[in-house]
Design a protein around this motif. Structure first.
Motif, PDB file in Angstrom:
ATOM      1  N   VAL A 114      23.612  42.779  34.605  1.00 56.00           N
ATOM      2  CA  VAL A 114      24.650  42.299  35.344  1.00 56.00           C
ATOM      3  C   VAL A 114      24.239  41.002  36.224  1.00 56.00           C
ATOM      4  N   LEU A 126      30.764  37.450  34.264  1.00 47.31           N
ATOM      5  CA  LEU A 126      31.248  38.673  34.988  1.00 47.31           C
ATOM      6  C   LEU A 126      32.392  39.578  34.134  1.00 47.31           C
ATOM      7  N   LEU A 127      33.178  38.504  33.703  1.00 47.06           N
ATOM      8  CA  LEU A 127      34.228  39.181  32.691  1.00 47.06           C
ATOM      9  C   LEU A 127      33.691  39.908  31.319  1.00 47.06           C
ATOM     10  N   SER A 130      32.335  43.257  32.536  1.00 43.89           N
ATOM     11  CA  SER A 130      33.338  43.946  32.670  1.00 43.89           C
ATOM     12  C   SER A 130      34.005  44.529  31.354  1.00 43.89           C
ATOM     13  N   ALA A 131      34.020  43.758  30.394  1.00 43.28           N
ATOM     14  CA  ALA A 131      34.683  43.889  29.185  1.00 43.28           C
ATOM     15  C   ALA A 131      33.574  44.956  28.144  1.00 43.28           C
ATOM     16  N   LEU A 134      30.602  47.621  31.029  1.00 41.99           N
ATOM     17  CA  LEU A 134      31.288  48.605  31.767  1.00 41.99           C
ATOM     18  C   LEU A 134      32.114  49.721  31.379  1.00 41.99           C
TER      19      LEU A 134
END
Length: 212
Positions: A114, A126-127, A130-131, A134
């Protein structure tokens, strides 16, 4: 009104809340340590890592590694390895420190992954995390933490019984309950592997565009 099963779970958590808290803190420390490694990396090390990462992304763009069943098998095998490690360590009286090290390393690996994406790509990284990472980890991480805690508790109880002065008769019931818990956890890992192999694998080429 709570059922007997719900009462047993509540009682178990209340009795062992310090053990759960300890494992969670150990995992969080691993996350922080992994993120700190990213910050302390030399420029050449980051460039080498970026080179291999770009190779991986190029294979995604060319649809070379998006066999969904292979992704599913790989994810399931990885999760199964961790569960088996925790299962066996819980049955060992010397498994406690190895359980702690395993959780710390897992946290470090996730923290590094991360941290690297966010450090290198900013908000786009970060996107992407997250996709692409995560969703399955929302299932996998709690499973690992729960499995590690259960194994730690069981190993501690086993050590306590073996070190007691009085002879304690061995019973199959605690072991069978311990195994049943891991079978249930394997079911959750199966769900996470399905998400990783088919759902994430399906839209990963689209998510890949986030860090162009």
């Amino acid at each position: 009104m709570k059922t007997n099963y719900q009462r047993e779970i509540t009682k178990h958590i209340e009795t062992n809340q310090l053990s759960y808290l300890f494992i969670m803190i150990l995992f969080i420390v691993g996350l922080i340590f992994g993120a700190m490694i990213v910050v302390s990396m030399h420029f050449t090390q980051k460039q080498d890592l970026l080179f291999y990462l770009n190779q991986y992304f190029s294979r995604i763009d060319q649809q070379e590694i998006l066999n969904h069943f292979d992704l599913f098998k790989s994810a399931l095998f990885s999760h199964l390895q961790y569960l088996i490690i925790f299962l066996l360590l819980g049955l060992s009286i010397i498994g406690l420190p190895i359980i702690w090290v395993t959780i710390f390393i897992k946290g470090t690996f996730i923290g590094f992954s991360v941290g690297f994406f966010v450090y290198q790509y900013g908000f786009s990284g970060l996107l992407f995390i997250s996709a692409a990472i995560l969703p399955q980890n929302l299932i996998v991480i709690p499973v690992y933490l729960f499995a590690a805690t259960i194994a730690m508790i069981f190993s501690g109880q086993l050590l306590k019984k073996l070190s007691g002065r009085r002879f304690i008769r061995f019973t199959v019931e605690p072991v069978s309950q311990y195994l049943i818990v891991f079978v249930v956890l394997f079911g959750f890992c199966l769900l996470a592997a399905l998400i990783e192999g088919y759902l994430i694998g399906y839209y990963l080429p689209l998510v890949r565009q986030l860090i162009n």
